[in-house]
Design a protein around this motif. Sequence first.
Motif, PDB file in Angstrom:
ATOM      1  N   TYR A 129       0.724  -1.216   0.014  1.00 28.77           N
ATOM      2  CA  TYR A 129       0.270   0.046  -0.067  1.00 28.77           C
ATOM      3  C   TYR A 129       0.788   1.189  -0.007  1.00 28.77           C
ATOM      4  O   TYR A 129       0.600   2.308  -0.566  1.00 28.77           O
ATOM      5  N   TYR A 130       2.002   1.255   0.667  1.00 30.64           N
ATOM      6  CA  TYR A 130       3.094   2.295   0.559  1.00 30.64           C
ATOM      7  C   TYR A 130       3.530   2.599  -0.775  1.00 30.64           C
ATOM      8  O   TYR A 130       3.393   3.722  -1.269  1.00 30.64           O
ATOM      9  N   LEU A 131       3.678   1.617  -1.434  1.00 30.13           N
ATOM     10  CA  LEU A 131       4.132   1.661  -2.686  1.00 30.13           C
ATOM     11  C   LEU A 131       3.174   2.271  -3.718  1.00 30.13           C
ATOM     12  O   LEU A 131       3.460   3.050  -4.782  1.00 30.13           O
ATOM     13  N   MET A 132       1.650   1.909  -3.528  1.00 26.06           N
ATOM     14  CA  MET A 132       0.865   2.580  -4.218  1.00 26.06           C
ATOM     15  C   MET A 132       0.661   3.911  -4.343  1.00 26.06           C
ATOM     16  O   MET A 132       0.781   4.719  -5.343  1.00 26.06           O
ATOM     17  N   ALA A 133       0.745   4.225  -2.814  1.00 21.84           N
ATOM     18  CA  ALA A 133       0.639   5.960  -2.643  1.00 21.84           C
ATOM     19  C   ALA A 133       2.120   6.403  -3.100  1.00 21.84           C
ATOM     20  O   ALA A 133       1.734   7.603  -3.651  1.00 21.84           O
ATOM     21  N   ALA A 134       3.001   5.825  -2.902  1.00 20.05           N
ATOM     22  CA  ALA A 134       4.267   6.590  -3.594  1.00 20.05           C
ATOM     23  C   ALA A 134       4.267   6.661  -4.935  1.00 20.05           C
ATOM     24  O   ALA A 134       4.833   7.918  -5.423  1.00 20.05           O
ATOM     25  N   GLU A 135       3.876   5.883  -5.824  1.00 19.27           N
ATOM     26  CA  GLU A 135       3.722   5.807  -7.014  1.00 19.27           C
ATOM     27  C   GLU A 135       2.815   6.808  -7.293  1.00 19.27           C
ATOM     28  O   GLU A 135       2.801   7.436  -8.652  1.00 19.27           O
ATOM     29  N   HIS A 136       1.986   7.428  -6.582  1.00 19.88           N
ATOM     30  CA  HIS A 136       1.015   8.531  -6.873  1.00 19.88           C
ATOM     31  C   HIS A 136       1.394   9.587  -6.289  1.00 19.88           C
ATOM     32  O   HIS A 136       0.824  10.659  -6.373  1.00 19.88           O
ATOM     33  N   GLY A 137       2.763   9.789  -5.974  1.00 21.76           N
ATOM     34  CA  GLY A 137       3.425  10.961  -5.563  1.00 21.76           C
ATOM     35  C   GLY A 137       3.435  11.501  -3.871  1.00 21.76           C
ATOM     36  O   GLY A 137       3.497  12.332  -3.861  1.00 21.76           O
ATOM     37  N   TRP A 165      13.639   6.176  -3.693  1.00 25.17           N
ATOM     38  CA  TRP A 165      12.561   6.613  -3.021  1.00 25.17           C
ATOM     39  C   TRP A 165      12.746   7.611  -2.234  1.00 25.17           C
ATOM     40  O   TRP A 165      11.970   8.791  -2.018  1.00 25.17           O
ATOM     41  N   TYR A 166      14.013   7.829  -1.380  1.00 25.94           N
ATOM     42  CA  TYR A 166      14.453   8.786  -0.608  1.00 25.94           C
ATOM     43  C   TYR A 166      14.422  10.329  -1.465  1.00 25.94           C
ATOM     44  O   TYR A 166      14.197  11.309  -1.103  1.00 25.94           O
ATOM     45  N   ARG A 167      15.248   9.943  -2.761  1.00 21.67           N
ATOM     46  CA  ARG A 167      15.265  10.953  -3.665  1.00 21.67           C
ATOM     47  C   ARG A 167      13.857  11.573  -4.021  1.00 21.67           C
ATOM     48  O   ARG A 167      13.797  12.815  -4.096  1.00 21.67           O
ATOM     49  N   ALA A 168      13.061  10.835  -4.341  1.00 20.28           N
ATOM     50  CA  ALA A 168      11.848  10.938  -4.727  1.00 20.28           C
ATOM     51  C   ALA A 168      11.221  12.152  -3.743  1.00 20.28           C
ATOM     52  O   ALA A 168      10.554  13.083  -3.819  1.00 20.28           O
ATOM     53  N   ALA A 169      11.201  11.816  -2.294  1.00 18.24           N
ATOM     54  CA  ALA A 169      10.732  12.532  -1.234  1.00 18.24           C
ATOM     55  C   ALA A 169      11.560  13.862  -1.046  1.00 18.24           C
ATOM     56  O   ALA A 169      11.002  14.788  -0.928  1.00 18.24           O
ATOM     57  N   ALA A 170      12.672  13.609  -1.119  1.00 20.44           N
ATOM     58  CA  ALA A 170      13.560  14.933  -1.092  1.00 20.44           C
ATOM     59  C   ALA A 170      13.474  15.831  -2.248  1.00 20.44           C
ATOM     60  O   ALA A 170      13.479  16.968  -1.975  1.00 20.44           O
ATOM     61  N   GLY A 171      12.968  15.423  -3.457  1.00 20.65           N
ATOM     62  CA  GLY A 171      12.863  16.224  -4.563  1.00 20.65           C
ATOM     63  C   GLY A 171      11.524  16.878  -4.383  1.00 20.65           C
ATOM     64  O   GLY A 171      11.318  18.242  -4.861  1.00 20.65           O
TER      65      GLY A 171
END
Length: 371
Positions: A129-137, A165-171
């Motif tokens: 579920y985290y991955l689903m949400a992460a892929e939605h930004g 994923w850390y880079r995505a959140a940091a971005g």
Amino acid sequence: MKIHLIVTIASFRLLLPVGLSGQTQRTLTTSASTAGVTESLAGPGEVRKITPATISELKQSAGNGDALAQNNLAYRYTFGQEVPQDYEEAAKWFTAAAAQGSAAGQYNLGALYEHGLGVPQDYPKAATYYLMAAEHGHVLAQLRMGLMYERGWGVPKRPDESMKWYRAAAGQGDASAQCYLGNAYYNGQGVSRDYLEAAKWYRKAAEQGMTTAQNNLGAFYHHGWGQEKDYVRALYWYRKAAEQGLPEAENNLGVMYEDGLGVESDYWEAAKWYREAAEHGHSSGQFDLANLFMAGRGVPLDYVSAYFWYSLAASAGDHLSVRQLRDLKRLMTPRQLREAQARLSDRQRQTDNSADPNTVALGVARPFNGK
């Protein structure tokens, strides 16, 4: 004395309905283990209170398939806000929201599976579920996926995926993720060691007010890692973090004042910051404060106080304090030793009385106001 650089994993944050833009940071204490749940109902700058009539409307909207209402109703059940606390009911409505593609619902359902609230604890499902949400930004889901891949919780250990994923959140401007990237480049964890890149990410997080990053950026200036050595700037960043109560930074600031780095040497000011760190339980602060009491610098010469602080540091595993205690005992009278032991006993009683194993301190960040 030594300068302390803090290398921590990104922390898991509780989100409450504080509808402020940006990185709202507060601290609360709760006995409920409802970590990780977000709500997207609150309006700007307010904590949204709703009436029984509104709850009825919310339930009706949720029953009619409104994903936002489903997520918000589940949030209310998670925290017992205007409805009885009921994790199973929360899980039911988060599941409904998640099934409709709500990133907030997916993230929140992942949090329930990770912590076993209303559903069996299940790391693989949490990661799904985290991955689903992460892929939605969803930035907090991205941050959590970084940690899941780093630790191998519900997914294989994958440093490359963790960094992704850390880079995505940091971005997206998440300070915890930015600080994690600083740690990764500092340690060479999942990437090649690069102090310049570490300093870059620490700076981004520090400028958002993150105390750990502020302290670490100060240490980088102190040692000249990734930039020119600059004691004045090191002092600036240590002070930023120390004034927010970070014990490592309090101790580091004390070192700067004691050694006259970036500022004129001032034992009184050093003692002040060592005491702050010591009272916060920082063993190096306790050791450094005890040293000042031993020498009568910035504080009165006081063997009893020195013994007290060395003892606390030693009990936390500080080996230098153990040696100092052994030498100090030879200088103390029996009366002074009894007085020091009495102070330690009083401190232990205070600690025992104030401890509450059912209480968890949780940080509050911004809500996710997306789907």
